[in-house]
Design a protein around this motif. Structure first.
Motif, PDB file in Angstrom:
ATOM      1  N   SER A   1       0.811  -1.229   0.000  1.00 30.44           N
ATOM      2  CA  SER A   1       0.000   0.000   0.000  1.00 30.44           C
ATOM      3  C   SER A   1       0.837   1.268   0.000  1.00 30.44           C
ATOM      4  O   SER A   1       0.356   2.327  -0.417  1.00 30.44           O
ATOM      5  CB  SER A   1      -0.928   0.018   1.224  1.00 30.44           C
ATOM      6  OG  SER A   1      -1.833  -1.064   1.215  1.00 30.44           O
TER       7      SER A   1
ATOM      8  N   ASN B   1       0.917   3.562  -2.946  1.00 29.89           N
ATOM      9  CA  ASN B   1      -0.387   4.175  -3.211  1.00 29.89           C
ATOM     10  C   ASN B   1      -0.617   5.411  -2.350  1.00 29.89           C
ATOM     11  O   ASN B   1      -1.361   6.320  -2.737  1.00 29.89           O
ATOM     12  CB  ASN B   1      -1.515   3.175  -2.944  1.00 29.89           C
ATOM     13  CG  ASN B   1      -1.360   1.894  -3.739  1.00 29.89           C
ATOM     14  OD1 ASN B   1      -0.832   1.905  -4.846  1.00 29.89           O
ATOM     15  ND2 ASN B   1      -1.809   0.780  -3.175  1.00 29.89           N
TER      16      ASN B   1
ATOM     17  N   GLN C   1      -8.865   3.696   0.211  1.00 25.91           N
ATOM     18  CA  GLN C   1      -8.584   3.384  -1.188  1.00 25.91           C
ATOM     19  C   GLN C   1      -7.159   2.868  -1.350  1.00 25.91           C
ATOM     20  O   GLN C   1      -6.912   1.886  -2.065  1.00 25.91           O
ATOM     21  CB  GLN C   1      -8.800   4.613  -2.065  1.00 25.91           C
ATOM     22  CG  GLN C   1      -8.654   4.337  -3.559  1.00 25.91           C
ATOM     23  CD  GLN C   1      -9.670   3.315  -4.041  1.00 25.91           C
ATOM     24  OE1 GLN C   1     -10.870   3.449  -3.795  1.00 25.91           O
ATOM     25  NE2 GLN C   1      -9.195   2.278  -4.720  1.00 25.91           N
ATOM     26  N   SER C   2      -6.203   3.522  -0.698  1.00 27.18           N
ATOM     27  CA  SER C   2      -4.808   3.073  -0.765  1.00 27.18           C
ATOM     28  C   SER C   2      -4.676   1.650  -0.230  1.00 27.18           C
ATOM     29  O   SER C   2      -3.969   0.812  -0.808  1.00 27.18           O
ATOM     30  CB  SER C   2      -3.912   4.012   0.051  1.00 27.18           C
ATOM     31  OG  SER C   2      -3.832   5.283  -0.549  1.00 27.18           O
TER      32      SER C   2
ATOM     33  N   ASP D   1      -6.358  -0.985  -2.612  1.00 23.60           N
ATOM     34  CA  ASP D   1      -5.486  -1.256  -3.757  1.00 23.60           C
ATOM     35  C   ASP D   1      -4.276  -2.084  -3.322  1.00 23.60           C
ATOM     36  O   ASP D   1      -3.865  -3.016  -4.030  1.00 23.60           O
ATOM     37  CB  ASP D   1      -5.015   0.054  -4.387  1.00 23.60           C
ATOM     38  CG  ASP D   1      -6.149   0.809  -5.070  1.00 23.60           C
ATOM     39  OD1 ASP D   1      -7.194   0.182  -5.333  1.00 23.60           O
ATOM     40  OD2 ASP D   1      -5.979   2.015  -5.335  1.00 23.60           O
TER      41      ASP D   1
END
Length: 231
Positions: free
Chosen positions: A14, A17, A26-27, A30
């Protein structure tokens, strides 16, 4: 797979990101996919969401620092040299993730997170003293950690903006700050030492204000770059 291993894998995946999406769900979502895990793994790893991930980043950084220090001949060094090396090693661990660290500090500068930020800072300096072989349990135990907290917090701000080759200026800054706090410890009496120490400790409100100002400055700079790219 242990929960700590799962957390480490999601965290490391992460971190790139965070540069774009900050410390956000969101980070982490992903990063969970990039680490090869199902979306449900994120909740198992960090049930508290972003705050848990931010705290784990601090824990991961401390563990990486200790692992590197274990391979070095600390026993042959003076205590001051061990501490200086510990601080430098800490920044070496964070170097590939400098923007993630910057954003972590901005997150911890939020009013509701300041106490967590100071707690994480204490854990870091405690780990440094542990690596240096400190075994004190009396008043000196807390004095040493308080003084080192002042060094680490100010050095972190300096390191984030240091553009010198191999961070030579940061290393020099660390050594100067260590000399300053050691002078405080030696030059005053116990009562005077406490007063002097309190004057240089990271003040929670000042710490938060500094990070908010830096965060605002970084956002303004990013906005300027974005405008320039679109002209």
């Amino acid at each position: 797979m242990s929960i700590d291993t799962l957390r480490d894998e999601i965290l490391v995946a992460s971190l790139p990101n965070v540069v774009f999406d900050g410390w956000s769900l969101q980070s982490l979502r992903d990063g969970t996919g990039m680490a090869g895990h199902e979306p449900s793994a994120l909740l198992r790893a960090f049930p508290g969401g972003v705050t848990d991930a931010v705290e784990h980043f601090a824990d991961w950084s401390d563990r990486q620092m200790l692992d590197r220090l274990e391979a070095l001949p600390l026993a042959e060094m003076k205590v001051r040299e061990r501490i200086s090396l510990a601080v430098r090693t800490y920044f070496e661990v964070l170097e590939p993730y400098r923007e993630a660290k910057r954003r972590q500090l901005s997150y911890l500068a939020l009013p509701q997170n300041v106490a967590l930020g100071l707690r994480l800072l204490y854990r870091t300096v405690d780990a440094m003293w542990f690596a240096a072989g400190d075994s004190s349990t009396d008043y000196n135990h807390y004095t040493k950690r308080a003084l080192l907290a002042a060094v680490v917090s100010s050095s972190t701000f300096y390191w984030l903006d240091d553009k010198s080759d191999d961070h030579a200026e940061t290393r020099a800054f660390i050594d100067r700050r260590l000399a300053d706090v050691l002078a405080v410890g030696k030059a005053t009496s116990s009562v005077g030492k406490l007063g002097s120490m309190l004057n240089i400790l990271p003040n929670p409100l000042r710490f938060a204000r500094q990070m908010r100002q830096r965060s605002a400055g970084a956002q303004a700079s990013n906005a300027t770059v974005h405008m320039a790219e679109n002209i």
